[in-house]
Design an enzyme around this catalytic site. Structure first.
Site, PDB file in Angstrom:
ATOM      1  N   CYS A  11     -11.203 -51.418  12.245  1.00 17.93           N
ATOM      2  CA  CYS A  11     -12.260 -51.543  13.248  1.00 17.93           C
ATOM      3  C   CYS A  11     -13.291 -52.515  12.681  1.00 17.93           C
ATOM      4  O   CYS A  11     -13.099 -53.074  11.604  1.00 17.93           O
ATOM      5  CB  CYS A  11     -12.853 -50.193  13.657  1.00 17.93           C
ATOM      6  SG  CYS A  11     -13.751 -49.306  12.381  1.00 17.93           S
ATOM      7  N   CYS A  85     -11.686 -54.463  17.191  1.00 20.76           N
ATOM      8  CA  CYS A  85     -12.035 -55.610  16.349  1.00 20.76           C
ATOM      9  C   CYS A  85     -11.515 -56.915  16.922  1.00 20.76           C
ATOM     10  O   CYS A  85     -11.605 -57.961  16.292  1.00 20.76           O
ATOM     11  CB  CYS A  85     -11.569 -55.416  14.906  1.00 20.76           C
ATOM     12  SG  CYS A  85      -9.797 -55.254  14.712  1.00 20.76           S
ATOM     13  N   CYS A  89      -7.959 -59.656  13.440  1.00 23.56           N
ATOM     14  CA  CYS A  89      -6.829 -59.214  12.629  1.00 23.56           C
ATOM     15  C   CYS A  89      -5.721 -60.267  12.637  1.00 23.56           C
ATOM     16  O   CYS A  89      -5.268 -60.668  13.705  1.00 23.56           O
ATOM     17  CB  CYS A  89      -6.303 -57.899  13.195  1.00 23.56           C
ATOM     18  SG  CYS A  89      -5.259 -57.011  12.066  1.00 23.56           S
TER      19      CYS A  89
END
Length: 136
Positions: A11, A85, A89
């Site tokens: 997150c 997020c 990533c």
């Protein structure tokens, strides 16, 4: 998937949702699953309300600290679970990615964090059943 599956929870601040998910999975799976958590912009400390919510169910989150998301952590994981997020990533072929839409516990009181904790537990239960099917 490797013989011992590995899961990375991500997150933004790595101070609430991803930490709760990681300790739930560790609590339920023991050493049968390798568990990591990280944040795209880690906070300075674990959310004290998340700590309190987990303490209510007998899980100690006080020894945890927010960690920065690294390419190595993603690369070393079979399953990457993101929680708000976005595109922070890195994506690698052959990995399983899931995005869990969960309310952010930041700035929330304990009454708002309990349902988030419980929803994370339910999702971790389902994930664990997929990773370690009965009889496998």
């Amino acid at each position: 998937m490797t013989a011992k599956p590995s899961v990375l929870f991500v997150c933004v601040h790595n101070a609430g949702r991803s930490q709760m998910a990681a300790v739930w999975l560790t609590h339920l799976a023991g050493d049968r699953v390798e568990v990591r958590s990280a944040g795209s912009a880690p906070g300075g400390q674990i959310n004290p309300i998340a700590v309190a919510a987990m303490a209510e169910v007998g899980i100690d989150l006080t020894g945890q600290a927010p960690k920065i998301l690294t390419v190595d952590a993603v690369e070393a994981s079979d399953v990457v679970i993101t929680m708000g997020c976005g595109d922070a990533c890195p994506i690698f072929p052959g990995k399983r990615y899931e995005d869990w839409k969960l309310d952010d516990p930041a700035g929330q009181g304990i009454d708002a964090v309990r349902p988030i904790r419980d929803e994370i537990r339910a999702r971790v239960d389902r994930l664990l059943a997929e990773l370690l099917p009965a009889g496998a």
